[in-house]
Each structure stands twice: as structure tokens, then as C-alpha cells.
Design a protein around this motif. Sequence first.
Motif, mmCIF file in Angstrom:
data_model
loop_
_atom_site.group_PDB
_atom_site.id
_atom_site.type_symbol
_atom_site.label_atom_id
_atom_site.label_comp_id
_atom_site.label_asym_id
_atom_site.label_seq_id
_atom_site.Cartn_x
_atom_site.Cartn_y
_atom_site.Cartn_z
ATOM 1 N N ALA A 136 0.821 -1.216 0.000
ATOM 2 C CA ALA A 136 0.000 0.000 0.000
ATOM 3 C C ALA A 136 0.853 1.263 0.000
ATOM 4 C CB ALA A 136 -0.934 -0.007 1.203
ATOM 5 N N ASP A 137 2.051 1.197 0.565
ATOM 6 C CA ASP A 137 2.937 2.362 0.640
ATOM 7 C C ASP A 137 3.664 2.535 -0.692
ATOM 8 O OD1 ASP A 137 4.448 4.481 1.490
ATOM 9 O OD2 ASP A 137 5.886 3.251 2.603
ATOM 10 N N THR A 138 2.961 3.100 -1.648
ATOM 11 C CA THR A 138 3.540 3.272 -2.979
ATOM 12 C C THR A 138 4.635 4.327 -3.004
ATOM 13 O OG1 THR A 138 1.757 4.857 -3.492
ATOM 14 C CG2 THR A 138 1.413 2.542 -4.119
ATOM 15 N N SER A 139 4.603 5.251 -2.065
ATOM 16 C CA SER A 139 5.623 6.310 -2.034
ATOM 17 C C SER A 139 6.935 5.827 -1.431
ATOM 18 C CB SER A 139 5.102 7.515 -1.231
ATOM 19 O OG SER A 139 4.849 7.131 0.116
ATOM 20 N N GLY A 140 6.881 4.751 -0.642
ATOM 21 C CA GLY A 140 8.077 4.203 -0.053
ATOM 22 C C GLY A 140 8.647 4.997 1.096
ATOM 23 N N ASP A 141 7.818 5.877 1.711
ATOM 24 C CA ASP A 141 8.317 6.694 2.823
ATOM 25 C C ASP A 141 8.091 6.035 4.184
ATOM 26 O OD1 ASP A 141 5.604 6.823 2.884
ATOM 27 O OD2 ASP A 141 5.449 9.018 2.928
ATOM 28 N N GLY A 142 7.581 4.805 4.203
ATOM 29 C CA GLY A 142 7.344 4.115 5.458
ATOM 30 C C GLY A 142 6.084 4.551 6.170
ATOM 31 N N LYS A 143 5.295 5.397 5.522
ATOM 32 C CA LYS A 143 4.038 5.868 6.098
ATOM 33 C C LYS A 143 2.920 5.625 5.109
ATOM 34 C CE LYS A 143 6.299 9.505 8.782
ATOM 35 N NZ LYS A 143 6.358 10.969 9.064
ATOM 36 N N LEU A 144 1.713 5.425 5.642
ATOM 37 C CA LEU A 144 0.555 5.152 4.803
ATOM 38 C C LEU A 144 -0.383 6.342 4.862
ATOM 39 C CD1 LEU A 144 -0.540 2.794 3.055
ATOM 40 C CD2 LEU A 144 -1.909 2.100 5.012
#
Length: 253
Positions: A235-243
Motif C-alpha cells: 500500500a505504501d507506494t511512495s516508499g516513505d514508510g508511512k501510509l
Amino acid sequence: VAEHIFNVIYLVELALRVAIYRIGYFHHLSSYFDISLVAASSLDLYILKTMDHGANLKILRTFRLLTTIRSFRTGRLMRMVGGLRVLVKTVLTSLRALGWSLLLLGLIVLVFGLIMCELVQVEIGDPSIDPEVRAWMWTHYGTATRATYTMFETLNAGSWPAYVRPLMEEFGWFYPVFFSVYVIGVVFAVKTIISALFLKDTLSAASQDLEELMAETTRKSNAYMAKLRLFFEEADTSGDGKLSEEEFGSILE
């Protein structure tokens, strides 16, 4: 009637399993075992019993013997009933200890029986002693086999006085002392130690069963956590470790 009821229950259970698991139900060998049991049971109840009595009864009886393996289906219950599972596991793990315990107990009984048989030979052959007493002594201690079996019967702590009181009344306190040593050493000591060993095995099996249950729970928890981690990583498509809210909404869609 009970056979028909249980067979219907087995049929319904099999149908529900096939309906729920579909093709996946046939991926396990145990499934074919269950199917064969239900098929054999149904064939026995609804076909074989209605056949002509002039048929080959030997073949029918042989087939009916095969249907008795339905009793193995009760093994499933042991996975559901913790106490029964622990008890069966304890019995199986204690077979070796049980064998050695019975061997030790048998040797002790045999030795005391042989000693008792030798001790009473003089009294049995003495014509001055009451014939009824001599006959009683012969019945209980006249041969090695009789004496050993009598000593085995005295393992029941409440019955041993009946085997020694006639000897005490006729010959004094020697035989009661001999039996007291036997009862204290075997009935109270050895049997208590054997019971304690089985209690130890029971507690050990119960503890091991609890450890296996906790390990299984831990494995399931870890597997669930791994699935959750994979879900959030995808679900974390941005890869910042946050949803973010947008990412969470997109994965739900």
C-alpha cells in the motif's frame, strides 16, 4: 439406527468440506481416507445388508471387516479435546517405562513367591498339623505357581491380611513379619514410585503440549504479522514508510 445417524453425519461433514474447500480438499491424502471410509460405510449399510443371503458371504464379511476402520475417525476428537490428547500422549510415551516397571514388579513378586513356597513346605508335609490348615497352605503356597499368584493377589493392599492371618494364628509372628516386609516394600514403596513416575510423565506431556500450543500460536501470529506487513508495504507506494489516506483508499479499492 445409530449407525445410520452417524453415517448421515459423516456424509454431511464430507459434503460441507468439499463445498468449503472445493478442489483444495483433494490435495491431502487424509481426504481420500475419509472418502473411502464414508463410501465403505454407505455401501455396507445400504447395499450389502440388502443383498441376497445366497451371495458369497465370505466376501461380504471380509468387506464388512474393512468398514470397521471407521473407528479411526475418532482420532480427530483428540485434536479437539486437550485432556484426552495429553492422556493418550502420556500413555504412548510411557510404554517403555511401563514395561520396565511391570518387569521389576513381576520379578519381585516371583522372588517373594518362591521364598514363600519354600518356607511352607515343612508345614505342609507335617502330619501333626491340622489337615484343613495344610490344605489351605497347599492351595495358596503349595507350588511356585500358586505362591507367585497369591503374592500377586496381595498387591491389593486391602486383601493381604486374609492370606497371612491363618498362618499367624497357627505358626506365630514369623509369616506376618515376612508379609509386612513384602507389603511395605512392594505395595507401598514400589507401586507408589511407579505411580509417581507416571504422574511425572503426565505433567511432562501436559507441559510439552502447552509448549507446542504456544509455539503454534506464535507461528500463526508471526504469519499474520507478515501478511499485514506485506499489505502495508504494497500500500505504501511512495516508499516513505508511512501510509497516507490516499494510499490507504487506493489499496481498499
